[in-house]
Enzyme design. Structure first.
Site, PDB file in Angstrom:
ATOM      1  N   TYR A   1     -10.197 -14.362   6.815  1.00 30.48           N
ATOM      2  CA  TYR A   1     -10.376 -15.243   8.195  1.00 30.48           C
ATOM      3  C   TYR A   1     -10.292 -13.962   9.224  1.00 30.48           C
ATOM      4  O   TYR A   1      -9.777 -12.856   8.982  1.00 30.48           O
ATOM      5  CB  TYR A   1      -9.168 -16.053   8.478  1.00 30.48           C
TER       6      TYR A   1
ATOM      7  N   GLU B   1       4.188  -3.107   7.127  1.00 29.46           N
ATOM      8  CA  GLU B   1       4.113  -3.702   7.972  1.00 29.46           C
ATOM      9  C   GLU B   1       4.783  -5.151   8.236  1.00 29.46           C
ATOM     10  O   GLU B   1       5.676  -5.338   7.324  1.00 29.46           O
ATOM     11  CB  GLU B   1       2.510  -4.201   8.150  1.00 29.46           C
TER      12      GLU B   1
END
Ligand code: PLP
Length: 280
Positions: free
Chosen positions: A33, A180
């Site tokens: 996506y 992250e």
């Protein structure tokens, strides 16, 4: 203005969009996506996003029947029809529809979904006061450079953060390396040097991350896209998060430890302002 869905050529409302229970995205999370933001009706960095979509597809060996130009045309058309000026564009491609089987037919046709929704209001206090985040052991797979729809680990970590009253969870590996967050990249700034994890298989190479690194370099900052440790993050002058929807968010507290005196720092603000100037 209306929120709209494009699904394999069909266009309509969220309520009327349907897909087979045999979609491999539904059964296996076998899909990819992208999320693109618009400012005043214009898509920001759409080429970067479509390039990353192609890279994700190539890594997962999903053969795309559309090139970037065709995808751009489909998305632009839907955006125009929706008449939403400040939009979140969600693009999802799953490998296709077939009876559940790990093995797939190499000729399977992917399913393409595009949705257009209004950008949620992010309270100004987020940028003025900063946010607190929690750390979480890195327990994701080793292909984080792929923007995969298999997001169970990110979903769990983000909800853990939410329950703790935090805005994000930052992943930390066993050796203390910070990678992250669940849906954003993380930067630290100390003594003129800006650091963020290198763009390898451990992180998603954020489009916002890329722009922030370019802007910082242009401002004469010393850029080090290298791994850093949890202690470096706690001792940093400034810490901030980047992402397409939230842009640049200052972090003022990690696991209850105050960062930089508990106030957003000037470099974070300067970089955010510079990023805002790229939008028009
Ligand atoms: N890292 C992860 C895991 C993400 O899911 C995202 C965005 O959703 C980002 C980083 C930020 O990427 P971008 O700046 O392209 O939105």
């Amino acid at each position: 203005m209306q929120e709209l869905v494009y699904l394999n050529g069909w266009v309509g409302s969220f309520d009327n969009a349907h897909i087979s229970i045999n979609d491999r995205g539904y059964n296996f999370g076998d899909g990819i996506y992208e999320v693109v933001r618009t400012y005043d009706g214009k898509m920001f960095a759409v080429d970067d996003h479509l390039k990353r979509l192609e890279t994700s597809a190539a890594v997962l060996e999903i053969g795309l029947p559309w090139d970037k130009k065709q995808l751009n045309a489909i998305i632009s058309d839907l955006l125009e029809q929706s008449e939403i000026r400040e939009a979140i564009i969600y693009i999802q491609i799953t490998r296709g529809t077939a009876h559940r089987n790990h093995l797939y037919d190499p000729d399977i046709r992917p399913n393409l979904l595009v949705t257009i929704r209004s950008t949620p209001d992010i309270p100004q206090s987020t940028y003025i006061q900063g946010v607190n985040i929690i750390s979480c052991p890195e327990f994701r797979w080793q292909m984080c450079h792929v923007k995969s729809t298999s997001l169970a680990a990110a979903v769990m970590a983000k909800n853990k953060a939410h329950r703790a009253g935090a805005a994000e969870a930052v992943f930390v590996m066993d050796d203390g390396t910070v990678t992250e967050c669940t849906s954003s990249n993380i930067f630290i700034y100390k003594g003129g040097t800006l650091m963020t994890h290198p763009a390898n298989n451990r992180i998603l190479a954020g489009i916002t991350r890329k722009h922030i690194l370019n802007l910082a370099e242009g401002m004469g900052m010393h850029i080090r896209p290298e791994p850093f440790k949890f202690e470096d993050m706690i001792a940093a002058d400034e810490v901030f998060l980047t992402g397409s929807i939230s842009e640049v968010i200052p972090v003022v507290d990690i696991d209850g430890q105050t960062i930089a005196g508990g106030k957003p720092g000037p470099i974070t603000g300067k970089l955010h302002q510079a990023f805002i100037s790229l939008r028009s």
